[in-house]
Motif scaffolding. Structure first.
Motif, PDB file in Angstrom:
ATOM      1  N   TYR A  61       0.867  -1.132  -0.046  1.00 46.04           N
ATOM      2  CA  TYR A  61       0.109   0.058   0.166  1.00 46.04           C
ATOM      3  C   TYR A  61       0.859   1.015   0.087  1.00 46.04           C
ATOM      4  CZ  TYR A  61      -3.559  -3.305   1.672  1.00 46.04           C
ATOM      5  OH  TYR A  61      -4.567  -4.224   1.763  1.00 46.04           O
ATOM      6  N   ASP A  62       0.519   2.108  -0.924  1.00 40.64           N
ATOM      7  CA  ASP A  62       0.913   3.518  -0.531  1.00 40.64           C
ATOM      8  C   ASP A  62       0.016   4.399   0.308  1.00 40.64           C
ATOM      9  OD1 ASP A  62       3.246   3.060  -1.896  1.00 40.64           O
ATOM     10  OD2 ASP A  62       2.563   3.722  -3.826  1.00 40.64           O
ATOM     11  N   VAL A  63       0.539   5.389   1.113  1.00 41.44           N
ATOM     12  CA  VAL A  63      -0.518   6.040   1.906  1.00 41.44           C
ATOM     13  C   VAL A  63       0.206   7.670   1.310  1.00 41.44           C
ATOM     14  CG1 VAL A  63      -1.164   6.915   4.041  1.00 41.44           C
ATOM     15  CG2 VAL A  63      -0.573   4.425   3.803  1.00 41.44           C
ATOM     16  N   TYR A  64      -0.805   8.445   1.052  1.00 42.79           N
ATOM     17  CA  TYR A  64      -0.492   9.894   0.919  1.00 42.79           C
ATOM     18  C   TYR A  64      -1.231  10.732   1.884  1.00 42.79           C
ATOM     19  CZ  TYR A  64       1.097   7.486  -3.391  1.00 42.79           C
ATOM     20  OH  TYR A  64       1.693   6.647  -4.202  1.00 42.79           O
ATOM     21  N   ILE A  65      -0.766  11.984   1.854  1.00 39.32           N
ATOM     22  CA  ILE A  65      -1.157  13.109   2.704  1.00 39.32           C
ATOM     23  C   ILE A  65      -1.305  14.227   2.016  1.00 39.32           C
ATOM     24  CG2 ILE A  65       0.879  13.807   4.022  1.00 39.32           C
ATOM     25  CD1 ILE A  65      -1.183  13.930   6.531  1.00 39.32           C
ATOM     26  N   GLY A  66      -2.554  15.002   2.233  1.00 38.51           N
ATOM     27  CA  GLY A  66      -2.711  16.374   1.542  1.00 38.51           C
ATOM     28  C   GLY A  66      -2.061  16.898   0.315  1.00 38.51           C
ATOM     29  N   ASP A  67      -0.902  16.582  -0.016  1.00 41.16           N
ATOM     30  CA  ASP A  67      -0.383  17.450  -1.205  1.00 41.16           C
ATOM     31  C   ASP A  67      -0.290  16.487  -2.605  1.00 41.16           C
ATOM     32  OD1 ASP A  67       0.212  19.460   0.262  1.00 41.16           O
ATOM     33  OD2 ASP A  67       2.322  18.775   0.862  1.00 41.16           O
ATOM     34  N   VAL A  68      -0.980  15.318  -2.541  1.00 42.50           N
ATOM     35  CA  VAL A  68      -0.995  14.524  -3.595  1.00 42.50           C
ATOM     36  C   VAL A  68      -2.451  14.756  -4.148  1.00 42.50           C
ATOM     37  CG1 VAL A  68      -1.259  12.136  -4.540  1.00 42.50           C
ATOM     38  CG2 VAL A  68       0.568  12.753  -2.987  1.00 42.50           C
ATOM     39  N   ARG A  69      -2.525  15.233  -5.586  1.00 43.44           N
ATOM     40  CA  ARG A  69      -3.860  15.478  -6.214  1.00 43.44           C
ATOM     41  C   ARG A  69      -4.602  14.174  -6.625  1.00 43.44           C
ATOM     42  NH1 ARG A  69      -1.763  19.772  -9.290  1.00 43.44           N
ATOM     43  NH2 ARG A  69      -1.036  18.377 -10.478  1.00 43.44           N
ATOM     44  N   LEU A  70      -5.945  14.164  -6.763  1.00 42.69           N
ATOM     45  CA  LEU A  70      -6.639  12.985  -7.362  1.00 42.69           C
ATOM     46  C   LEU A  70      -7.380  13.629  -8.306  1.00 42.69           C
ATOM     47  CD1 LEU A  70      -8.024  10.340  -6.938  1.00 42.69           C
ATOM     48  CD2 LEU A  70      -9.714  11.484  -5.165  1.00 42.69           C
ATOM     49  N   TRP A  71      -7.292  12.977  -9.573  1.00 40.84           N
ATOM     50  CA  TRP A  71      -8.154  13.159 -10.681  1.00 40.84           C
ATOM     51  C   TRP A  71      -9.451  12.159 -10.832  1.00 40.84           C
ATOM     52  CZ3 TRP A  71     -10.339  16.302 -14.016  1.00 40.84           C
ATOM     53  CH2 TRP A  71     -10.525  15.939 -15.076  1.00 40.84           C
ATOM     54  N   ILE A  72     -10.700  12.891 -10.811  1.00 43.91           N
ATOM     55  CA  ILE A  72     -11.869  12.056 -10.925  1.00 43.91           C
ATOM     56  C   ILE A  72     -12.277  12.290 -12.317  1.00 43.91           C
ATOM     57  CG2 ILE A  72     -14.127  11.456  -9.655  1.00 43.91           C
ATOM     58  CD1 ILE A  72     -12.759  12.789  -7.256  1.00 43.91           C
ATOM     59  N   PRO A  73     -12.033  11.409 -13.316  1.00 43.73           N
ATOM     60  CA  PRO A  73     -12.355  11.851 -14.892  1.00 43.73           C
ATOM     61  C   PRO A  73     -14.086  11.903 -15.059  1.00 43.73           C
ATOM     62  CG  PRO A  73     -11.569   9.509 -14.713  1.00 43.73           C
ATOM     63  CD  PRO A  73     -11.296  10.187 -13.310  1.00 43.73           C
ATOM     64  N   ARG A  74     -14.798  10.962 -14.514  1.00 43.88           N
ATOM     65  CA  ARG A  74     -16.164  11.034 -14.466  1.00 43.88           C
ATOM     66  C   ARG A  74     -16.827  12.464 -14.451  1.00 43.88           C
ATOM     67  NH1 ARG A  74     -20.666   7.007 -12.259  1.00 43.88           N
ATOM     68  NH2 ARG A  74     -22.483   7.839 -13.090  1.00 43.88           N
ATOM     69  N   TYR A  75     -16.330  13.084 -13.265  1.00 49.01           N
ATOM     70  CA  TYR A  75     -16.920  14.289 -12.774  1.00 49.01           C
ATOM     71  C   TYR A  75     -15.964  15.434 -12.932  1.00 49.01           C
ATOM     72  CZ  TYR A  75     -20.493  11.561 -10.528  1.00 49.01           C
ATOM     73  OH  TYR A  75     -21.588  10.807 -10.509  1.00 49.01           O
ATOM     74  N   ARG A  76     -14.996  15.336 -13.654  1.00 49.58           N
ATOM     75  CA  ARG A  76     -13.694  16.287 -14.207  1.00 49.58           C
ATOM     76  C   ARG A  76     -13.315  17.087 -12.886  1.00 49.58           C
ATOM     77  NH1 ARG A  76     -13.248  18.075 -19.285  1.00 49.58           N
ATOM     78  NH2 ARG A  76     -13.705  20.042 -18.546  1.00 49.58           N
ATOM     79  N   GLN A  77     -13.208  16.324 -11.846  1.00 46.99           N
ATOM     80  CA  GLN A  77     -12.459  16.782 -10.502  1.00 46.99           C
ATOM     81  C   GLN A  77     -11.205  16.778 -10.405  1.00 46.99           C
ATOM     82  OE1 GLN A  77     -15.091  18.576  -8.324  1.00 46.99           O
ATOM     83  NE2 GLN A  77     -16.614  18.374 -10.347  1.00 46.99           N
TER      84      GLN A  77
END
Length: 194
Positions: A61-77
């Motif tokens: 597993y990789d665990v990330y905090i706050g500074d890693v951005r998430l792209w949600i393509p279906r909702y363009r977020q």
């Protein structure tokens, strides 16, 4: 008098975000400035991240905090969750390693200004991610955690924790944290919104 809002493409957002002094979210054409976090918000997110990171050490597993951005393509977020867990290798969007697409678990520390959004639209957006199976909402003003877990048949089970003596047990990874550790050094009397 109406004001026109400018529509930004995802590419324009990413270009602006590279130069920005503050983090911004992208919501289907709109760029939204993220509010600053309180010290309690930071302590809670840090406590959760640190204990989780240590518990999952040398596991897949990789665990990330706050500074890693998430792209949600279906909702363009584009958004920056407080804590994310990815099982296996992260799936990146674009040529760099700043934006991921495949969290298994997301935890958000809610504030008065984000609580409704975190529980409604943001949760809807997160649910469109195929790998996403657990959502943790942590209240920074009192002992209160909401846990949503996706079952094998696609339903979401809700569990609520409201006592100082509670223990949050994650369902997607082998981890639990008692509220004394989760809320360590948090002073609820200082929970004044910015």
């Amino acid at each position: 008098m109406q004001t026109q809002t400018r529509y930004y493409t995802p590419e324009e957002y990413l270009e602006l975000e590279e130069k920005a002094e503050y983090k911004n979210e992208y919501r289907d054409g709109d760029i939204v400035l993220m509010t600053g976090g309180t010290t309690n918000h930071n302590k809670i997110a840090g406590n959760f991240y640190a204990d989780l990171k240590f518990a999952l050490k040398k596991k897949n597993y990789d665990v990330y905090i706050g500074d890693v951005r998430l792209w949600i393509p279906r909702y363009r977020q584009y958004t920056y969750p407080d804590v994310m867990v990815i099982q296996g290798e992260p799936i990146y969007t674009g040529a760099n390693t700043t934006t991921v697409m495949n969290p298994l678990l997301i935890a958000e520390v809610s504030s008065k200004s984000t609580s409704n959004y975190d529980q409604s639209d943001k949760f809807l957006y997160y649910r469109s991610i195929p790998e996403f199976k657990e959502y943790i909402l942590i209240n920074q003003y009192q002992y209160h955690v909401m846990q949503y877990v996706k079952t094998d048949d696609g339903k979401w089970i809700f569990t609520e924790y409201e006592s100082e003596s509670d223990i949050l047990k994650l369902q997607t990874v082998d981890f639990q944290i008692d509220f004394n550790d989760l809320y360590e050094q948090v002073n609820f009397k200082q929970s004044i919104e910015e």
